[in-house]
Design a protein around this motif. Sequence first.
Motif, short mmCIF file in Angstrom:
data_model
loop_
_atom_site.label_atom_id
_atom_site.label_comp_id
_atom_site.label_asym_id
_atom_site.label_seq_id
_atom_site.Cartn_x
_atom_site.Cartn_y
_atom_site.Cartn_z
N VAL A 157 2.47 12.39 3.63
CA VAL A 157 2.66 10.94 3.75
C VAL A 157 1.38 10.26 4.20
O VAL A 157 1.01 9.18 3.70
N ALA A 216 -1.92 7.09 -3.95
CA ALA A 216 -2.53 6.32 -2.86
C ALA A 216 -2.99 4.96 -3.35
O ALA A 216 -2.83 3.94 -2.66
N TYR A 267 -1.06 9.40 1.36
CA TYR A 267 -0.61 8.43 0.37
C TYR A 267 -0.59 7.02 0.95
O TYR A 267 -1.06 6.07 0.33
N LEU A 268 -0.02 6.88 2.14
CA LEU A 268 -0.09 5.61 2.84
C LEU A 268 -1.53 5.40 3.30
O LEU A 268 -2.28 6.35 3.47
N GLY A 317 -7.15 4.96 4.75
CA GLY A 317 -7.12 3.50 4.81
C GLY A 317 -8.44 2.86 5.18
O GLY A 317 -8.76 1.75 4.73
N SER A 343 -5.58 2.67 10.35
CA SER A 343 -6.17 3.92 9.87
C SER A 343 -7.07 4.55 10.93
O SER A 343 -7.06 5.77 11.13
N ILE A 383 0.03 2.53 -3.92
CA ILE A 383 0.55 1.98 -2.65
C ILE A 383 -0.37 0.87 -2.15
O ILE A 383 0.09 -0.18 -1.67
#
Length: 401
Positions: free
Chosen positions: A223, A165, A226-227, A232, A196, A168
Motif C-alpha cells: 500500500v 501509483a 501505491y499511495l 510521494g 510522505s 492514484i
Amino acid sequence: PICPPPFRTRPVHREPSMPLQNASNRQYYFGLDLIRFASACLVLLFHLGYSTWQPESGARDIVRGAYAIPEASMFWFGGMGVQIFFVISGFVIANSAQGATPYGFFRSRALRLYPAAWICATVSLITLLAFTERPVLNLLWRYLHSVTLFPLSPWIEGVYWTLAAEIIFYTLMFLLIAARRLDRLETFSNLMGGISIAFIVLVACNRNGLIQIEHLEGFRKTVGRYLPLWYGVFFSLGMNLWLFTRRRLSKASAVYTVALFLVCCFQIYLAFHGADMEEGVSNDGSRQAWQMPVFVFTVAIAGLFASTHWPAVDQSIPLFAREPLRRLGLVTYPLYLVHFSLGVILIKGLIATGVSPVLAFVASSVLVFLLCLYIATELEPALRQRFGHALNRLERRFGLR
C-alpha cells in the motif's frame, strides 16, 4: 515551435510525450524528453543487464540459470529511474492540470496511458504465451488487469505497479480540479510531501530500531508504494519545481522544496542501502553503495530544472537534434512497459544460438528499442486517434466537456 522531422514520416495524430507549452512562450521541453528516455534506459539496463539473473528476479522462471552477465553489474542502481519518472510526472501533471476541466483532464490522461498499455500488454502476453510455461488463465488474468490499468496486482509485467501509483496521483489531482482548487496546488503539493516525509522518517526509525512497528515494511512494499507515501516526495518535488518555474512558489515553499529534494535523496539511500534491497538487488546479500543513485538523481533533477527554468538551455539544442529528442520522448513509455519479458527471452534465445551474453544483452536492448520506436511512432498514434474518435462520440452523446 516544433521543427519539421528530418525525414519523411506518415502524418498521424499523437499527443506530445511531454508538456509542449508553458503559459507564456509555448516552450517545448526537449530536456525533459531526454531525461525521461535516460531514466527508461536505466530501468532497462537494470532489468536486462543485472536483475534478471539474480535470485530475487521476477524473471527467474524464464531465465532458469541459462545465463549471467557479470559485466552488467555496473547497472545495479538502474531501478532508481522510477524515482526520476515520478518527479517528472509531478511536473508534467501540474502543468497539464492548468485550465483543464475534470473531464478534460481525465480524457488527456486516458489518451496518454491506455493505447500504449493495450499494445504493450498484448506484446507481453504473446511473448509469454509463446516462450514460457506460465499458466494461460493466470496470464489472461494479468493481461486483463494490465489493459484496464486496474490499480491492483497482478499485472502482465511487474513494471505496471508504477502506473498504479501514477493513477492514484492522477486521481488526487482530478479531485483537486473537480473541487476548483487548483489555486491551492502549492498547499496540496506541500501537504503530500509532508505526509510522505513523515512516512519515510517512520520507516527509517523502524529500520534502525528506534521504534518497533511489526508490519511497517510489508505495508511499505504494498500500500505504501501505491499511495503517495513512500514515493510521494518525488511527486511533490516535481509539482513544486513547476510552481517555481512559473514563479508561483512562495519563499517558504522554495526552502521547503530544497528539503523535499534532500528527503528524496534520503529515500533513495534507504531504498538502496536498506534491508531488502528492493531497487538494488544483490546476489550475495551485501548492501550496495548509495552514492551513485543519489548522484544520478541529482544530475537528473539539475537537468530538469535547467531545461524548464532557463529557456535558453533548450533553445541551445541544435535544430537537427530536436526531432530525434521528441522521438526519444515518445519511445519512453512503451520502452518502459514492454522491455522486461521480451528482452529476457531475446537474450536467452540469442545465447542459445552461441552469441556471447554481453553481445546478446546489447543486441536485445537494441531490438527492444526498435520495436518500441515503431510502437511509439506508428501503432500507438493510430490507436490513440481511434480511441479519441470513440471518446468524441461518447462526448457528443452524453454532453461531456
